[in-house]
Enzyme design. Structure first.
Site, mmCIF file in Angstrom:
data_model
loop_
_atom_site.group_PDB
_atom_site.id
_atom_site.type_symbol
_atom_site.label_atom_id
_atom_site.label_comp_id
_atom_site.label_asym_id
_atom_site.label_seq_id
_atom_site.Cartn_x
_atom_site.Cartn_y
_atom_site.Cartn_z
ATOM 1 N N GLY A 215 1.427 24.054 -10.131
ATOM 2 C CA GLY A 215 0.599 22.862 -10.019
ATOM 3 C C GLY A 215 1.280 21.780 -9.212
ATOM 4 O O GLY A 215 2.483 21.860 -8.923
ATOM 5 N N THR A 219 2.033 16.856 -12.896
ATOM 6 C CA THR A 219 0.917 17.287 -13.739
ATOM 7 C C THR A 219 1.345 17.716 -15.128
ATOM 8 O O THR A 219 0.500 18.053 -15.956
ATOM 9 C CB THR A 219 0.167 18.442 -13.067
ATOM 10 O OG1 THR A 219 1.109 19.458 -12.685
ATOM 11 C CG2 THR A 219 -0.568 17.961 -11.829
ATOM 12 N N HIS A 437 -13.788 -5.291 11.058
ATOM 13 C CA HIS A 437 -13.341 -3.902 10.923
ATOM 14 C C HIS A 437 -13.617 -3.385 9.511
ATOM 15 O O HIS A 437 -14.227 -2.318 9.330
ATOM 16 C CB HIS A 437 -11.846 -3.809 11.254
ATOM 17 C CG HIS A 437 -11.324 -2.408 11.312
ATOM 18 N ND1 HIS A 437 -11.065 -1.747 12.479
ATOM 19 C CD2 HIS A 437 -11.017 -1.533 10.318
ATOM 20 C CE1 HIS A 437 -10.621 -0.531 12.227
ATOM 21 N NE2 HIS A 437 -10.570 -0.373 10.909
ATOM 22 N N GLU A 438 -13.172 -4.132 8.501
ATOM 23 C CA GLU A 438 -13.385 -3.692 7.119
ATOM 24 C C GLU A 438 -14.858 -3.775 6.728
ATOM 25 O O GLU A 438 -15.347 -2.939 5.957
ATOM 26 C CB GLU A 438 -12.525 -4.535 6.165
ATOM 27 C CG GLU A 438 -11.032 -4.482 6.449
ATOM 28 C CD GLU A 438 -10.489 -3.068 6.476
ATOM 29 O OE1 GLU A 438 -11.002 -2.220 5.713
ATOM 30 O OE2 GLU A 438 -9.569 -2.790 7.261
#
Length: 649
Positions: A215, A219, A437-438
């Site tokens: 994994g 995790t 832009h954002e």
């Protein structure tokens, strides 16, 4: 620390020093040092009653005390108070040439004469006689002890460095592991076999000799292995694969043998090897950096796992790795690591359970809802969630709060996902470009139904970006449709398209957007068969070998003509999605301007504010106390800054 043998020896030494000082500084009888001529004058005057002759030293007693001659001092007396000026005892020195008239003069004056001889002490005689022998003997014993210690270290060099934990006091159980229910069910059989082996032996079943936990990092693979040992109540030997590899060839194999011998003597037991890929990489990989020591260690592990007598002493090996693709095939065959357990990223319910575990024992406010935080953290591993809770506690302590509130969690999440806020001096023109832009990213995402909803838009510099657009998926995604990926491409181009539509000039702010869009489009065309031009062709790029980087990739599995067609299909897909973004922003120019103006005023907009602007509603003015943006006149623009970009969910 204060009751050990060293402290007792120190106290004894201090006591002896105190006694020595008392005897040395005790009050003595006053005495003066007389020149030899003054001594003879005192004898002639009849003032000397007794003398003690010792070689050339004369000590005597006077009938009447006399004062010390000029330039001489009186020795002895009391410890405190004024020093005496007269003394009735004296010392003097006889000349080396001798004096034949001294003894007749003393007899004539009726002086008591005592002769003594100065003999060295017994201790001094013993020290002079046996000191060199004792010194040489002590040095010889020290050298022998050092040699013996070195031999012990040599013989223990090949012993295992694994840490042993008995099963009597388990500290971790399955109750401490959350978000990995499937993995826990797989490992439950291992625990049951260690507790009740007869149940399986009656049916002729054999428990897997090795369990490989696979994994991503963080995790909980190591935590699961400890939980297995805690649930089974058996000895647990944990080590890292890198501890087997040493400079000398054969040491790693020796440590492997010693580790498995210890496990058999204490069996049934569990052996846990973390980061197995450190020694389990494919043999003869060449560019993988293999050496004889690593390969001998791997061979010894293969032999030990194949030679288990599970019917007598059950020993189970649990290993963890996040690179199963580099492991040697001999490790993964039946009889060694029979079972592979995938420990993936937790879903929303798993993240909620993990958060509840990490919130135990912490002063958390009632407005903190673990389910809401879990929905806001898609893609977070267990270690990421632990870091989030810790960052929230740090923010609460920084604000001198008594409890960790939901606001602290929001600040911690923004710091982890978006980056740390940093003040940057920029001109009004730069702020306007970043705002459009954002706003382009946010508006394109809001207009496309397949896109993830916008969670937050900000033009406050964070991390390396001058502006960030954050998305929050409504649920965990495990499979992506072509329409969703096409919407992602259009959203990535929203910033560059907004610059063209509103500013009329493009900037360097879209570098990261172009990079991510190109990578996504290349996968869609060459790997996932989502292009009509390329059809169902899978076109690898020659970098599937995990031991070779992209710079040293092998030959492609397709021709140059196919590679040219693939490039044309990718460019066509990118151009088409860029054209879609431009059309959306052009037809919604008023909403784009409204969104950019709101960003310049508020600097940060949440999901509700963005949705209100898209619906055509006006936002209330910023509340008082909001920090005013720092601007500079265009003539004082600073050097180019890192690009603005978007942050994926």
């Amino acid at each position: 620390m204060f009751g050990g043998p060293g402290m007792r020896w120190l106290m004894m030494l201090l006591g002896l020093t105190l006694v020595w000082n008392i005897f040395t500084l005790r009050p003595t009888t006053p005495s003066i040092d007389l020149p030899y001529s003054a001594f003879l004058d005192q004898v002639q005057a009849g003032n000397v009653t007794k003398v003690e002759l010792n070689d050339q030293q004369v000590r005597g007693v006077l009938t009447t005390p006399v004062e010390a001659p000029a330039g001489e001092t009186v020795s002895g007396g009391t410890l405190f108070g004024d020093a005496p000026t007269k003394a009735d005892q004296f010392t003097s020195t006889i000349p080396t040439v001798g004096d034949q008239t001294l003894l007749p003069l003393l007899r004539e004056k009726k002086v008591e004469i005592v002769a003594s001889v100065q003999n060295p002490s017994i201790f001094w005689n013993i020290l002079l006689s046996f000191g060199p022998v004792l010194l040489i003997g002590g040095l010889f014993i020290y050298m022998m002890r050092q040699q013996s210690r070195g031999q012990q270290n040599v013989f223990s060099f090949g012993r295992s460095k694994a840490k042993s934990h008995t099963g009597e006091t388990p500290t971790v159980t399955f109750g401490d592991v959350a978000g990995a229910e499937e993995s826990k069910r797989e490992l439950t059989e291992v625990v049951d076999f260690l507790k009740n082996p007869d149940r399986y032996k009656r049916l002729g079943a054999k428990i897997p000799r090795g369990v490989l936990l696979v994994g991503p990092p963080g995790t909980g693979k190591t935590l699961l292995a400890r939980a297995v040992a805690g649930e089974a109540g058996v000895p647990f030997f944990s080590t890292s694969a890198s501890e087997f590899v040493e400079l000398f060839v054969g040491v790693g194999a020796s440590r492997v043998r010693d580790l498995f011998d210890q496990a058999r003597r204490n069996g049934p037991a569990i052996v846990f090897i973390d980061e197995l890929d450190a020694i389990g990489r494919q043999r003869g990989a060449g560019m993988g950096g293999g050496n004889d020591e690593r390969e001998q260690t791997l061979n010894q592990i293969l032999v030990e796992m194949d030679g288990f007598e599970t019917a007598v002493v059950p020993v189970i090996v649990i290993a963890a790795t996040n690179r199963p693709d580099v492991l040697d095939p001999a490790l993964l065959r039946p009889g060694r690591f029979d079972r592979q357990v995938t420990v993936g990223l937790p879903d929303v319910r798993g993240r909620e359970a993990i958060l509840r575990i990490h919130l135990r024992g912490k002063p958390v406010s009632t407005d903190v809802d673990a389910s809401i935080v879990a929905r806001q953290t898609p893609g977070f591993a267990g270690a990421d969630l632990a870091n989030l809770v810790n960052e929230a506690a740090i923010h609460a302590a920084r604000h001198m709060a008594r409890q960790v509130t939901a606001q602290h969690f929001r600040e911690a999440l923004d710091k982890i996902v978006l980056g740390t806020e940093r003040p940057v001096l920029m001109s009004e023109q730069e702020r306007t470009v970043i705002a459009y832009h954002e706003a382009g990213h946010a508006l394109v995402s809001s207009l496309l139904p397949e896109s993830d909803p916008v969670n937050k838009v900000t033009i406050i510099p964070r991390g390396r970006a001058l502006g960030v657009t954050e998305y929050l998926p409504e649920g965990d995604r495990f499979n992506y449709s072509r329409e969703f990926l096409r919407s992602q491409l259009a959203t990535l181009f929203g910033g560059r398209a907004a610059e063209q539509v509103a500013i009329g000039e493009i900037t360097t702010g879209a570098e990261n957007d172009l990079q991510r869009a190109t990578q996504l489009a290349r996968r869609m065309v060459g790997r996932w068969g989502m292009s009509d031009e390329m059809g169902l062709l899978f076109a690898s790029e020659g970098a599937e070998n995990p031991f070779l980087g992209r710079e040293m990739a092998g030959p492609r599995d397709h021709s140059e003509a196919t590679a040219a067609r693939l490039d044309d299909a990718v460019r066509k897909l990118l151009d088409e999605r860029m054209h879609t973004a431009i059309e959306l922003l052009t037809s919604n120019r008023g909403t784009l301007d409204h969104l950019a103006t709101a960003l310049l005023e508020h600097e940060t907009l949440d999901r509700l504010q963005v949705e209100a602007i898209v619906r055509g509603e006006d936002l209330p003015p910023p509340t008082k106390g909001t920090a005013a943006p720092i601007t500079l006149p265009p003539s004082d623009r600073p050097a180019p800054r890192p690009r603005p970009g978007i942050m994926p969910a």
